[in-house]
Design a protein around this motif. Sequence first.
Motif, PDB file in Angstrom:
ATOM      1  N   PRO A 173       0.806  -1.221   0.000  1.00 20.72           N
ATOM      2  CA  PRO A 173       0.000   0.000   0.000  1.00 20.72           C
ATOM      3  C   PRO A 173       0.842   1.275   0.000  1.00 20.72           C
ATOM      4  O   PRO A 173       2.031   1.234   0.306  1.00 20.72           O
ATOM      5  CB  PRO A 173      -0.819  -0.117   1.288  1.00 20.72           C
ATOM      6  CG  PRO A 173       0.039  -0.936   2.197  1.00 20.72           C
ATOM      7  CD  PRO A 173       0.738  -1.927   1.305  1.00 20.72           C
ATOM      8  N   GLU A 174       0.202   2.388  -0.315  1.00 18.02           N
ATOM      9  CA  GLU A 174       0.909   3.653  -0.418  1.00 18.02           C
ATOM     10  C   GLU A 174       1.616   4.028   0.875  1.00 18.02           C
ATOM     11  O   GLU A 174       2.730   4.562   0.856  1.00 18.02           O
ATOM     12  CB  GLU A 174      -0.072   4.760  -0.810  1.00 18.02           C
ATOM     13  CG  GLU A 174       0.597   6.090  -1.107  1.00 18.02           C
ATOM     14  CD  GLU A 174      -0.387   7.139  -1.582  1.00 18.02           C
ATOM     15  OE1 GLU A 174      -0.072   8.336  -1.417  1.00 18.02           O
ATOM     16  OE2 GLU A 174      -1.459   6.773  -2.106  1.00 18.02           O
ATOM     17  N   ASP A 175       1.000   3.748   2.023  1.00 18.23           N
ATOM     18  CA  ASP A 175       1.615   4.078   3.315  1.00 18.23           C
ATOM     19  C   ASP A 175       2.937   3.352   3.499  1.00 18.23           C
ATOM     20  O   ASP A 175       3.868   3.899   4.110  1.00 18.23           O
ATOM     21  CB  ASP A 175       0.668   3.712   4.466  1.00 18.23           C
ATOM     22  CG  ASP A 175      -0.498   4.682   4.580  1.00 18.23           C
ATOM     23  OD1 ASP A 175      -0.459   5.734   3.914  1.00 18.23           O
ATOM     24  OD2 ASP A 175      -1.445   4.392   5.322  1.00 18.23           O
ATOM     25  N   GLU A 176       3.024   2.142   2.965  1.00 17.15           N
ATOM     26  CA  GLU A 176       4.271   1.378   3.082  1.00 17.15           C
ATOM     27  C   GLU A 176       5.322   1.932   2.131  1.00 17.15           C
ATOM     28  O   GLU A 176       6.490   2.112   2.503  1.00 17.15           O
ATOM     29  CB  GLU A 176       4.013  -0.104   2.798  1.00 17.15           C
ATOM     30  CG  GLU A 176       5.202  -0.990   3.114  1.00 17.15           C
ATOM     31  CD  GLU A 176       4.853  -2.468   3.088  1.00 17.15           C
ATOM     32  OE1 GLU A 176       5.665  -3.275   3.584  1.00 17.15           O
ATOM     33  OE2 GLU A 176       3.773  -2.821   2.573  1.00 17.15           O
ATOM     34  N   LEU A 177       4.928   2.222   0.904  1.00 17.33           N
ATOM     35  CA  LEU A 177       5.866   2.788  -0.069  1.00 17.33           C
ATOM     36  C   LEU A 177       6.414   4.126   0.408  1.00 17.33           C
ATOM     37  O   LEU A 177       7.546   4.479   0.106  1.00 17.33           O
ATOM     38  CB  LEU A 177       5.174   2.964  -1.427  1.00 17.33           C
ATOM     39  CG  LEU A 177       6.021   3.550  -2.557  1.00 17.33           C
ATOM     40  CD1 LEU A 177       7.234   2.669  -2.856  1.00 17.33           C
ATOM     41  CD2 LEU A 177       5.174   3.758  -3.805  1.00 17.33           C
ATOM     42  N   ARG A 178       5.623   4.863   1.201  1.00 19.60           N
ATOM     43  CA  ARG A 178       6.028   6.184   1.672  1.00 19.60           C
ATOM     44  C   ARG A 178       7.054   6.117   2.793  1.00 19.60           C
ATOM     45  O   ARG A 178       7.649   7.137   3.149  1.00 19.60           O
ATOM     46  CB  ARG A 178       4.790   6.959   2.134  1.00 19.60           C
ATOM     47  CG  ARG A 178       4.902   8.443   1.917  1.00 19.60           C
ATOM     48  CD  ARG A 178       3.597   9.195   2.013  1.00 19.60           C
ATOM     49  NE  ARG A 178       2.678   8.663   2.984  1.00 19.60           N
ATOM     50  CZ  ARG A 178       1.365   8.551   2.774  1.00 19.60           C
ATOM     51  NH1 ARG A 178       0.853   8.889   1.621  1.00 19.60           N
ATOM     52  NH2 ARG A 178       0.577   8.090   3.704  1.00 19.60           N
ATOM     53  N   LEU A 179       7.270   4.951   3.390  1.00 20.83           N
ATOM     54  CA  LEU A 179       8.289   4.816   4.423  1.00 20.83           C
ATOM     55  C   LEU A 179       9.655   5.078   3.800  1.00 20.83           C
ATOM     56  O   LEU A 179      10.008   4.471   2.784  1.00 20.83           O
ATOM     57  CB  LEU A 179       8.232   3.422   5.056  1.00 20.83           C
ATOM     58  CG  LEU A 179       6.951   3.113   5.842  1.00 20.83           C
ATOM     59  CD1 LEU A 179       6.906   1.632   6.221  1.00 20.83           C
ATOM     60  CD2 LEU A 179       6.847   3.984   7.088  1.00 20.83           C
ATOM     61  N   THR A 180      10.429   5.949   4.412  1.00 20.84           N
ATOM     62  CA  THR A 180      11.676   6.436   3.814  1.00 20.84           C
ATOM     63  C   THR A 180      12.589   5.312   3.359  1.00 20.84           C
ATOM     64  O   THR A 180      13.197   5.377   2.282  1.00 20.84           O
ATOM     65  CB  THR A 180      12.416   7.341   4.826  1.00 20.84           C
ATOM     66  OG1 THR A 180      11.543   8.391   5.227  1.00 20.84           O
ATOM     67  CG2 THR A 180      13.655   7.942   4.218  1.00 20.84           C
ATOM     68  N   TYR A 181      12.692   4.256   4.161  1.00 22.07           N
ATOM     69  CA  TYR A 181      13.629   3.175   3.836  1.00 22.07           C
ATOM     70  C   TYR A 181      13.113   2.268   2.715  1.00 22.07           C
ATOM     71  O   TYR A 181      13.866   1.434   2.201  1.00 22.07           O
ATOM     72  CB  TYR A 181      13.969   2.342   5.081  1.00 22.07           C
ATOM     73  CG  TYR A 181      12.793   1.995   5.960  1.00 22.07           C
ATOM     74  CD1 TYR A 181      12.018   0.873   5.713  1.00 22.07           C
ATOM     75  CD2 TYR A 181      12.459   2.800   7.052  1.00 22.07           C
ATOM     76  CE1 TYR A 181      10.931   0.560   6.522  1.00 22.07           C
ATOM     77  CE2 TYR A 181      11.377   2.504   7.868  1.00 22.07           C
ATOM     78  CZ  TYR A 181      10.621   1.375   7.600  1.00 22.07           C
ATOM     79  OH  TYR A 181       9.550   1.065   8.401  1.00 22.07           O
TER      80      TYR A 181
END
Length: 317
Positions: free
Chosen positions: A52-60
């Motif tokens: 999901p987008e929230d996971e892709l948005r994690l910096t690492y």
Amino acid sequence: MKKLAFLFPGQGAQSVGMGKEMAEQYPQAAEVFKRADAALGFSLSDIIWNGPEDELRLTYYTQPAILTTSIALLEVLKVEGIKPSAVAGHSLGEYSALVSAGAMTFEDAVRVVHARGKFMDEAVPAGLGAMSAVMGADRELILKICQEVSQSHGPVELANVNSPGQVVISGKAEAVAEAGRVLKENKGKVTPLVVSGPFHSSLMQPAADQLAAVLQGIAIQDAQVPVIANVTAKPVQTGAEIRDSLTRQVSSSVLWEDSILTMKNDLGIETFVEIGPGKVLFNLLKRIDKTVQGYLINSPETYAATVAALKGETTTC
């Protein structure tokens, strides 16, 4: 063909599904996503394409995801034999630029930026740092206000000098807020950014120190073409120069406007191609200098149009 530079985007350009169409149509692109998964030991491609987008948005995850997508697009372009006279990347994008210039392997780069993302995410406890975009204010005025506020409220610094009238400030949360208040009084438009830390400020020094140790463990070759470093807006080419600039970059300003002007005025670059997701750098280009030609490659359609244009045909993107 006019002198050409490749530009590579940084964090913020990501979107779920980026690069998937290119990977489906071009085996060169698909292979890069496979190499990323193998180098990292988990399915980065699944996160990129399915979220999901929230996971892709994690910096690492964001950092290796954008790097991988950019290099996948680059590998397809290589087939056309189109080569740059210089390269540059915005923050994280500098690693894509270095891969394109032969200074580091893709596998090393994707592992380093995955670690870089973790270091940056962990450098400052949540809520203690902040960043804001400042529009419509002179760079020197912003710098002066930041220096004055820093004396009383803690560090607030220029993080990104993106184009005339577009600067991002970063630092201690209360200092960023105070600098924003003063800038509004001086008719600047200030927009707080939703970020996980005060990137490209001196508060990122712990991340820079950790990154330095990681960079010492990989091979960095001399670049085959000049790479314009974010921290100086000047070309770097030796392995030692590159290692130093990457370490300093984490806690220093990204001098993007200056980098474009260096390529145009000092290196004679007339045409710029943004390679990677989104079109942030493509949009900034005309704000910096309306006389240069800009293209982008972020999809099969823009790829075809850009290649045709660069080869002297009439199609433009």
